[in-house]
Design an enzyme around this catalytic site. Structure first.
Site, PDB file in Angstrom:
ATOM      1  N   HIS A  56       0.848  -1.185   0.000  1.00  0.00           N
ATOM      2  CA  HIS A  56       0.000   0.000   0.000  1.00  0.00           C
ATOM      3  C   HIS A  56       0.888   1.241   0.000  1.00  0.00           C
ATOM      4  O   HIS A  56       2.030   1.204   0.482  1.00  0.00           O
ATOM      5  CB  HIS A  56      -0.909   0.023   1.227  1.00  0.00           C
ATOM      6  N   GLU A  58       0.800   3.917   1.788  1.00  0.00           N
ATOM      7  CA  GLU A  58       1.173   4.383   3.129  1.00  0.00           C
ATOM      8  C   GLU A  58       2.226   3.493   3.777  1.00  0.00           C
ATOM      9  O   GLU A  58       3.163   4.003   4.397  1.00  0.00           O
ATOM     10  CB  GLU A  58      -0.064   4.458   4.045  1.00  0.00           C
ATOM     11  N   CYS A  86      -6.018   2.041   6.018  1.00  0.00           N
ATOM     12  CA  CYS A  86      -6.597   0.787   6.497  1.00  0.00           C
ATOM     13  C   CYS A  86      -5.924   0.402   7.816  1.00  0.00           C
ATOM     14  O   CYS A  86      -4.992   1.064   8.280  1.00  0.00           O
ATOM     15  CB  CYS A  86      -6.422  -0.313   5.449  1.00  0.00           C
ATOM     16  N   CYS A  89      -2.138  -0.099   7.367  1.00  0.00           N
ATOM     17  CA  CYS A  89      -1.425   1.161   7.159  1.00  0.00           C
ATOM     18  C   CYS A  89      -1.409   2.007   8.423  1.00  0.00           C
ATOM     19  O   CYS A  89      -0.391   2.619   8.751  1.00  0.00           O
ATOM     20  CB  CYS A  89      -2.040   1.928   5.994  1.00  0.00           C
TER      21      CYS A  89
END
Length: 160
Positions: A56, A58, A86, A89
């Site tokens: 991801h 992040e 999420c 993250c």
């Protein structure tokens, strides 16, 4: 002034998310600024093309930042992102010691866009709720209605 800067940085994240989509990844983007608002790092999602389940925007950004900067320095930094981080993250940001998160649209709005898609089985769990259980006072700001539609637009037609 701060709100205008947040919106400018979120617009840049939206551009980064479009780049991620153009490169064959899910449309998410993030960037890191220092306490003055200077952009230090930018990161698009790399999950699909790099075949990294934790790729991801992040998490990748936080990992790169932790290799480059001290935890004390990162505590004064802000991570900007297109969608509310999420659970994975948020945890990474927490452990990376980044002191502030700013996001364009909520995880709940993202779930409306992605539906029941196996590529993005979205948690319906707000970052603020996750961070309440930690020992760090990470500031979280969002969503921003001024850019939420633009952040969502990058997802149009992607999750079909």
């Amino acid at each position: 002034m701060a709100k205008r800067l947040h919106i400018e940085r979120l617009k840049r994240c939206i551009e980064i998310s479009q780049n991620a989509r153009d490169h064959g990844n899910t449309p998410f983007g993030a960037l890191l600024t220092d306490k003055e608002g200077t952009i230090l790092l930018e990161q698009e999602n790399i999950e699909i093309t790099e075949n990294i389940c934790t790729g991801h925007a992040e998490t990748t950004l936080a990992a790169k930042a932790s290799q480059k900067y001290s935890k004390d320095f990162l505590w004064e930094c802000t991570l900007y992102t297109t969608a509310e981080p999420c659970a994975m993250c948020t945890g990474t940001i927490y452990w990376g010691n980044i002191g502030k998160i700013v996001y364009a649209m909520t995880e709940k709005r993202l779930l409306e866009l992605t539906g029941n898609n196996e590529q993005n089985p979205t948690f319906d769990l707000p970052s603020k709720q996750i961070l309440r259980h930690g020992q760090k006072n990470i500031q979280i700001i969002g969503p921003f209605p001024e850019v939420e539609q633009a952040a969502a637009a990058v997802h149009q037609g992607f999750w079909v």
